[in-house]
Design a protein around this motif. Structure first.
Motif, short mmCIF file in Angstrom:
data_model
loop_
_atom_site.label_atom_id
_atom_site.label_comp_id
_atom_site.label_asym_id
_atom_site.label_seq_id
_atom_site.Cartn_x
_atom_site.Cartn_y
_atom_site.Cartn_z
N SER A 127 -6.80 80.54 -2.10
CA SER A 127 -5.76 79.51 -2.24
C SER A 127 -4.47 80.04 -2.86
O SER A 127 -3.43 79.40 -2.79
N LEU A 138 -0.37 68.98 -6.96
CA LEU A 138 -1.30 69.32 -5.87
C LEU A 138 -2.32 68.20 -5.68
O LEU A 138 -2.46 67.32 -6.51
N ASP A 178 -6.87 70.59 -2.86
CA ASP A 178 -6.52 71.98 -3.22
C ASP A 178 -7.35 72.48 -4.39
O ASP A 178 -7.50 73.68 -4.59
#
Ligand code: ARG
Length: 489
Positions: A127, A138, A178
């Motif tokens: 990521s 996020l 995320d």
């Protein structure tokens, strides 16, 4: 007459099912029973293995019971419902890796802490996120109602809330979020089982875990605290924690590294259904789903029948005005609110403080709900019969009720048979929300497998196929029945 045969069948099936069920609901209330509630989606603190709730919390409570002559009874429920369950007296203690917070202290009392933990951030290895400060804004997954949920909301962004940690991790694996913020021990378990994930090094906050007891039970709190102190002093607590952390590593969640499609499929099938006899969750769930659906449809038909007859009689003869009004209110309320809300109200409000078998709760909720729809189906059947038939019956000297029973209703029922069959199909699938009250029905069985194997595809498809097979089989039976009735004409 076919109708009598088939109502006889339903009656017989009903009696058998009730006989199966009753031993479960007539559980005698023993004085020494300690009712613990938990949310078993949180390894190594609590998880379901081989159909049993195991982990650090159940073990500590088991030890507490052993030392104080209680008998432990564990109930699984949503994390968000635990505190309320203790507060309302539905449970004696909530043991579920619960963090001590000021907010929660207003509602319940906490025991002395038995361990501490951090909130950690899990991310996908690829990521590119390196540190906590990059998380602002996020998409972050959490388990609903946990301190992770509160932390993210207050410090980072509006979280994506999932029912349990494993689902949040699945969302991370499939790129729906995320990052995931969770307590440290479960985070470590999840990361160990998913090589594509890892943890950010810095914890977000440090917390203490304790058991929750009602404010009205100072006696219980005192006993609990002194037992905990003993367990800390004699090393039992540490042993329990270490043993469970080790055991969690050996649970079979599949071997990595299969490359061929066929190989992977075989391994997926093995892990999701064969390993640790996981197919049993589906099998047991299937039986429960069927039981709830059949019993509810019986209750629904009984209620529906009575309501339809009252409503039609009131319309045709002007009698039963008060009953008619009650029926109308019932229809309006039941049809005007979602069945999941009705289920939750029956479970948490109406039966809030009593120890009642969840199957009974589900049958009551679905039966009551279905009754409203069945009532209208049967009423439309009654209205479809020409009024001349009623008059003919009456002029033959039959009373109103006899005309209804022997002339109108049999024809009406035959007309609405397809609609009634449809109602059963809807009901069968609707019972899939039983998981809301932590009843382990078919859908929930799939959820449990999913939470253990982190594989969404296999359990969901298997569950879908089972529902489909039952519905297809039932439709076939219904078609046969309809054919027979037609021949009888
Ligand atoms: N410690 C966190 C809290 O109290 C999360 C606990 C979640 N526990 C569970 N069994 N799912 O909010």
């Amino acid at each position: 007459m076919d109708f009598r045969k088939c109502s006889g069948f339903f009656l017989f099936a009903g009696i058998i099912l009730l006989a199966l069920l009753l031993p479960g609901c007539g559980r005698e209330v023993q004085k020494t029973k300690l009712r613990m509630v938990t949310n078993a989606t949180f390894p190594p603190y609590e998880t379901i293995r081989n159909g049993r709730i195991v982990g650090i919390d159940p073990d500590i409570m088991q030890e507490f019971c052993k030392r104080n002559g209680f008998e432990l009874d564990i109930e699984n429920m949503e994390f968000g419902a635990l505190i309320a369950a203790v507060q309302s007296g539905k449970a004696d203690v909530a043991a579920s890796g619960i963090t001590v917070t000021e907010d929660r202290k207003k509602k319940i009392d906490f025991s002395i802490p038995y361990t501490s933990a951090h909130q950690l951030v899990t991310i996908r290895k690829n990521s590119g996120i390196l540190a906590n400060h990059e998380l602002k804004g996020l998409k972050i997954g959490v388990q609903e109602g946990t301190t992770g949920d509160v932390y993210v909301k207050e410090n980072l962004s509006e979280p994506q809330r999932y029912k349990d940690a494993a689902t949040a991790i699945q969302a991370l694996l499939t790129g729906k979020v995320d990052a995931v913020v969770l307590d440290s021990d479960p985070s470590h378990v999840f990361v160990r089982k998913n090589p594509s994930l890892h943890l950010l090094p810095e914890p977000l906050v440090t917390e203490n875990y304790a058991f929750a007891v009602s404010k009205d039970r100072p006696d219980l709190l005192m006993t609990l605290n002194s037992s905990l102190q003993e367990m800390i002093a004699d090393g039992t607590l540490q042993q329990i924690i270490e043993r469970n952390k080790k055991e969690n590593d050996t649970s079979d969640t599949g071997k990595a590294g299969q490359t061929g499609v066929w190989e992977r499929l075989k391994e997926d099938l093995r892990v999701n259904f064969v390993a640790e006899s996981r197919y049993l969750y589906l099998l047991r769930g299937f039986v429960i789903t069927l039981l709830i659906a059949l019993l509810s449809v019986l209750i629904g038909i009984m209620i529906g029948f009575v309501v339809a007859v009252i409503r039609s009689t009131a319309d045709q003869t002007g009698k039963f005005q008060l009953l008619n009004l009650i029926c109308k209110v019932y229809l309006t309320v039941i049809r005007g609110t979602p069945v999941v809300v009705q289920l939750l109200i029956i479970y948490f409000v109406i039966f809030g403080a009593v120890d009642i078998n969840k199957i009974v709760v589900a049958v009551a909720a679905f039966g009551l709900n279905s009754g409203a729809y069945v009532a209208e189906i049967i009423r439309s059947g009654i209205m479809s019969i020409d009024r001349g038939q009623l008059e003919a019956g009456r002029s033959l000297g039959l009373s109103y009720s006899r005309t209804m029973c022997w002339i109108i209703l049999p024809q009406a029922l035959k007309n609405v048979l397809p609609a009634l069959g449809n109602e059963f199909i809807v009901l069968l699938k609707e019972t899939s929300i039983s998981g809301y009250i932590a009843l382990e029905d078919l859908t929930k069985g799939g959820d449990i497998i999913r939470s253990q194997t982190y594989n969404a595809f296999m359990p969901l498809i298997a569950v879908a196929l089972i529902y489909l097979a039952v519905v297809m089989l039932f439709s076939k039976l219904l078609a046969v029945l309809e054919g027979r009735l037609k021949k009888n004409e």
